[in-house]
Design an enzyme around this catalytic site. Structure first.
Site, PDB file in Angstrom:
ATOM      1  N   CYS A 126     -37.092  58.974 -22.307  1.00 58.62           N
ATOM      2  CA  CYS A 126     -36.741  59.779 -21.135  1.00 58.62           C
ATOM      3  C   CYS A 126     -35.324  59.396 -20.710  1.00 58.62           C
ATOM      4  CB  CYS A 126     -37.723  59.511 -19.998  1.00 58.62           C
ATOM      5  SG  CYS A 126     -37.283  60.348 -18.443  1.00 58.62           S
ATOM      6  N   CYS A 144     -37.669  64.849 -18.817  1.00 61.13           N
ATOM      7  CA  CYS A 144     -37.870  64.911 -20.262  1.00 61.13           C
ATOM      8  C   CYS A 144     -39.076  65.753 -20.674  1.00 61.13           C
ATOM      9  CB  CYS A 144     -38.007  63.507 -20.837  1.00 61.13           C
ATOM     10  SG  CYS A 144     -39.552  62.665 -20.388  1.00 61.13           S
ATOM     11  N   LYS A 173     -18.043  68.448  21.779  1.00 62.91           N
ATOM     12  CA  LYS A 173     -18.996  68.119  20.729  1.00 62.91           C
ATOM     13  C   LYS A 173     -20.427  68.509  21.098  1.00 62.91           C
ATOM     14  CE  LYS A 173     -18.277  64.895  17.919  1.00 62.91           C
ATOM     15  NZ  LYS A 173     -18.203  63.618  17.176  1.00 62.91           N
ATOM     16  N   ASP A 190     -17.321  69.425   9.967  1.00 62.30           N
ATOM     17  CA  ASP A 190     -17.604  68.045   9.576  1.00 62.30           C
ATOM     18  C   ASP A 190     -17.289  67.916   8.087  1.00 62.30           C
ATOM     19  OD1 ASP A 190     -18.348  65.432   9.692  1.00 62.30           O
ATOM     20  OD2 ASP A 190     -20.499  65.811   9.692  1.00 62.30           O
ATOM     21  N   LYS A 192     -15.733  72.969  14.963  1.00 64.43           N
ATOM     22  CA  LYS A 192     -15.228  71.651  14.554  1.00 64.43           C
ATOM     23  C   LYS A 192     -15.995  71.265  13.285  1.00 64.43           C
ATOM     24  CE  LYS A 192     -14.484  66.894  16.123  1.00 64.43           C
ATOM     25  NZ  LYS A 192     -15.149  66.266  14.962  1.00 64.43           N
ATOM     26  N   CYS A 230     -42.914  65.369 -16.653  1.00 67.17           N
ATOM     27  CA  CYS A 230     -41.685  64.771 -16.136  1.00 67.17           C
ATOM     28  C   CYS A 230     -40.610  65.834 -15.965  1.00 67.17           C
ATOM     29  CB  CYS A 230     -41.205  63.682 -17.096  1.00 67.17           C
ATOM     30  SG  CYS A 230     -39.593  62.991 -16.668  1.00 67.17           S
ATOM     31  N   TYR A 252      -7.073  76.741   8.986  1.00 67.35           N
ATOM     32  CA  TYR A 252      -7.059  77.041  10.409  1.00 67.35           C
ATOM     33  C   TYR A 252      -5.757  76.682  11.124  1.00 67.35           C
ATOM     34  CZ  TYR A 252      -8.430  72.097  10.457  1.00 67.35           C
ATOM     35  OH  TYR A 252      -8.499  70.742  10.223  1.00 67.35           O
ATOM     36  N   GLU A 310     -12.709  77.495  17.987  1.00 64.81           N
ATOM     37  CA  GLU A 310     -13.113  77.508  16.583  1.00 64.81           C
ATOM     38  C   GLU A 310     -14.130  76.390  16.342  1.00 64.81           C
ATOM     39  OE1 GLU A 310      -9.229  76.997  14.992  1.00 64.81           O
ATOM     40  OE2 GLU A 310      -9.290  74.799  15.102  1.00 64.81           O
ATOM     41  N   CYS A 315     -43.887  58.756 -15.552  1.00 65.16           N
ATOM     42  CA  CYS A 315     -43.546  59.483 -16.769  1.00 65.16           C
ATOM     43  C   CYS A 315     -43.937  58.619 -17.966  1.00 65.16           C
ATOM     44  CB  CYS A 315     -42.042  59.777 -16.801  1.00 65.16           C
ATOM     45  SG  CYS A 315     -41.423  60.306 -18.410  1.00 65.16           S
ATOM     46  N   LYS A 352      -8.052  75.160  21.586  1.00 61.90           N
ATOM     47  CA  LYS A 352      -6.620  74.887  21.459  1.00 61.90           C
ATOM     48  C   LYS A 352      -5.854  75.822  22.381  1.00 61.90           C
ATOM     49  CE  LYS A 352      -6.432  75.694  16.994  1.00 61.90           C
ATOM     50  NZ  LYS A 352      -6.066  75.698  15.550  1.00 61.90           N
TER      51      LYS A 352
END
Length: 719
Positions: free
Chosen positions: A474, A455, A361, A142, A140, A452, A249, A138, A468, A337
């Site tokens: 703003c 705004c 990995k 993060d 891994k 901008c 899982y 499966e 701006c 596994k």
């Protein structure tokens, strides 16, 4: 196998979302409709997250969800276990620690194929007798590992992995995640404890970062940090706004009888660390889990495979690495596994990791990556900064997913645009930036907008920079001004961080300038989402306590362009009062050591600006009275010495500078040939260190600085 839709439910297929007003319904009709909506929404969640095959549009789903919310509110219906509980509960003061039902250990890992084969050899050797061993493979993920408890099919509790034995109780936060069902489907055991991975999909991460940047917030650094920070919010409603997802899982433990959480878990350590659910409900293998979890309505990742041997596991990893960049979630390898759970029990664990699982990995992504988007951030001074949102990449051992593009001239010189593959480097091993375009996938280059993005005010050019023209009208500039005023570099107002500053501006409690802070009413503040009487009174007390800063701290808090805490202290020492600075011109400011023409012009322009003068006057009317630097000296023990400070010390730099000045020394903001010592704290600036090396100035850390002062009869730290 796709489960059949609920029978006779009008909200499952082609639902009519033209609802009658709630006021026209009887209590019984409202209750019946709410029950149908809950059933339908749970089914739609299952089709969307588990089957990946929705049967209605997102818009129709939203209409059903809003109708259910309206019914529950109008008729005070019991909403326990309802899909509407995903919107978030009441804030908490802090996350409680809870004991995990089953210890969550780590997985031994390597990026070397030889280590993976060595793991397989050890497994076969320890199982002995020529045992047949197959593996479940499966991704891994993060993300953030989570333990979730269901009792009689109902969501009961969620906890982070923590130290493996104890984690944070994040029950209310996880409840807000749409892919975590409030009620299981099918026929689950009376108690089932599952493990999953909370993550933020890459597409959602980039979109969420774009929204944060456009409203003036800093973007998240990477999806994992975004997920972890979202999950640990004290206010579940904040978590509910974040686009989190969950893959399941592992079945950690299960029981056919209901028991209290404190009595849950396997009877012995071997089971607790390996296969708590072995034998329950036919879960004799890890592959069985992947069949059973979706039946209960729990989303599993579709990239899992059962292989006969380690060669199959290695091939799985190589195939997944080849499509890694096409996935909408971050993975850093694969997990293999041992499939048979009885074999897992026999293999057991070490004190830290499972002996029946191994992570193979991927090599880290290095330096080259794709620009997924370019967004424009509006800073405190109105400057527009283009920010490249990257597909996460490893640069110098740090995963980054954003990089500054600095200004329009640099963008044009690089020829960079969305979709290009670029090389990313880190300036001074800290700040990521795009150094070159490796693969040009767009025509032309990105151009900053004429108005901008926050705004809508006109944008004007100042050389290669764009600004701006909205000023503090703003919201982005006003919010960042307030945020800066309250930081450690300003007046250190605890409780007034990025989110709080943004909320005060958005809710209209701060409309004009930082001076509005001192007019905030605690009762009005307490009514805002996420606040209460206690937190509101605490912030009011912090704001009141900020009324007597040192002059240097006050000047730093104002946010004068190019003027940080050290240069603010230099200004305070040179002029002694706010009034003196208001009366100074550029020539006067250039007399201060370390203030060249550019910085002096910024300072003069700041104090000459009528709006800034009005803000300062309002602050003083509110009771803010900066304390002038001490004019008396405690002695001349350090007379003739000149110190420059950089980095964070155990005391404020203002306090360190005042100490040496009281004993006759000079404290300046820049290194020159006249400097005797550069005192370096944590995270020092590179420029001053390089200048010290060029000028041959001795560099001392804080401990050496203390020893140096002791030799002259001066105690440190200052009292």
């Amino acid at each position: 196998m796709t489960e059949e839709a609920p029978a006779d439910n009008p909200y499952v297929r082609d639902p009519d979302t033209e609802f009658a007003p709630t006021g026209e319904l009887s209590a019984d009709d409202a209750r019946e409709q709410a029950d149908q909506l809950r059933e339908a929404i749970r089914y739609h969640d299952y089709r969307y997250y588990v089957e990946n095959d929705p049967v209605i549009s997102d818009r129709a789903y939203d209409e059903l969800f809003r109708r259910l919310e309206a019914l529950e509110a109008a008729f005070d219906l019991d909403a326990e276990g309802s899909p509407t509980q995903r919107v978030g509960g009441e804030p908490v003061d802090e996350l409680e620690s809870v004991d995990l039902v089953v210890p969550l250990l780590s997985i031994d890992a390597s990026g070397e194929v030889a280590d993976v084969r060595a793991f397989d050899e050890r497994v076969r050797r320890e199982l002995g007798d020529g045992a047949a061993v197959d593996y479940v493979c499966e991704p891994k993920f993060d993300g953030l590992s989570i333990e979730i408890v269901y009792v009689e099919g109902r969501y009961e509790r969620a906890a982070t992995r923590g130290d493996g034995e104890t984690g944070d109780d994040v029950t209310e936060n996880v409840r807000t995640i749409a892919s975590v069902p409030q009620r299981l489907r099918g026929d689950p055991p009376a108690v089932v404890v599952v493990r999953g991975e909370i993550h933020m999909p890459l597409s959602a991460f980039q979109e969420h970062n774009r929204e944060r940047v456009e409203r003036g917030d800093d973007p998240f650094a990477n999806p994992r940090n975004a997920a972890a920070g979202s999950l640990r919010q004290l206010d579940p409603s904040v978590t509910a706004e974040r686009p989190l997802d969950c893959f399941f899982y592992d079945v950690l433990w299960a029981s056919e009888e209901v028991v209290p959480i404190g009595e849950m878990g396997p009877d012995d350590a071997d089971d607790a660390a390996s296969v708590g659910a072995g034998g329950v409900g036919g879960l004799d293998t890890n592959w069985d889990e992947y069949q059973r979890l979706p039946e209960w309505g729990l989303q599993v990742n579709d990239r899992h495979e059962l292989v006969d041997d380690v060669d199959g596991a290695i091939a799985f990893r190589d195939e997944l690495q080849a499509v890694r960049d096409d996935l909408d979630y971050e993975i850093d390898g694969t997990v293999l596994k041992v499939n048979d759970r009885e074999q897992c029990r026999r293999l057991g664990t070490t004190s830290r990791h499972y002996r029946w699982a191994y992570a193979y990995k991927f090599p880290a992504r290095t330096e080259e990556t794709r620009i997924a988007d370019i967004v424009v951030q509006v800073g405190r001074t109105g400057r527009l900064t283009p920010v490249a949102l990257l597909d996460p990449v490893d640069v110098g051992g740090v995963t980054v997913s954003r990089a500054s593009l600095h200004n329009q001239s640099e963008i044009a010189e690089l020829g960079v645009d969305v979709g290009d593959v670029v090389k990313v480097e880190r300036a001074g091993d800290v700040i990521p930036y795009v150094s070159e375009v490796v693969e040009d996938n767009a025509e032309g280059y990105f151009e900053l907008p004429d108005s901008c993005p926050v705004c809508g005010s006109d944008v004007e050019a100042d050389g290669p920079l764009r600004f701006c023209t909205g000023g503090l009208s703003c919201p982005a500039q006003l919010k960042r001004s307030v945020e800066h005023y309250a930081t450690d570099s300003g007046l250190d107002i605890e409780g007034l961080g990025e989110e709080a500053a943004g909320q005060l501006v958005e809710e209209g409690l701060i409309e004009d300038s930082v001076a509005d802070l001192y007019e905030i009413d605690a009762a009005e503040l307490a009514e805002l989402e996420g606040w209460g009487e206690r937190s509101a009174e605490k912030l009011r007390a912090e704001i009141e306590a900020s009324k007597s800063p040192s002059l240097g701290e006050f000047l730093a808090a104002l946010g004068i362009p190019e003027v940080g805490p050290t240069m603010a202290a230099d200004l305070a020492a040179a002029f002694g009062s706010v009034d003196a600075l208001l009366a100074a011109d550029e020539a006067d400011i250039r007399e201060v050591e370390g203030f060249g023409p550019t910085v002096a012009a910024h300072v003069a322009e700041f104090f000459g600006n009528e709006r800034n003068r009005r803000v300062i006057e309002r602050l003083r009317e509110a009771g803010v009275e900066p304390e002038p630097p001490a004019s008396t000296t405690a002695g001349d023990e350090l007379e003739g010495l000149t110190f420059v400070f950089t980095g964070s010390l155990s005391v404020t730099r203002d306090a360190a500078q005042s100490l040496v000045e009281r004993h006759g020394a000079n404290a300046t903001g820049s290194v020159s040939g006249n400097t005797d010592y550069l005192v370096v704290g944590d995270e020092p600036g590179r420029t001053k260190r390089e200048a010290a090396e060029t000028e041959g100035v001795p560099v001392v850390d804080e401990a050496e600085f203390a020893d140096l002062l002791a030799e002259h009869g001066v105690g440190y730290p200052p009292e």
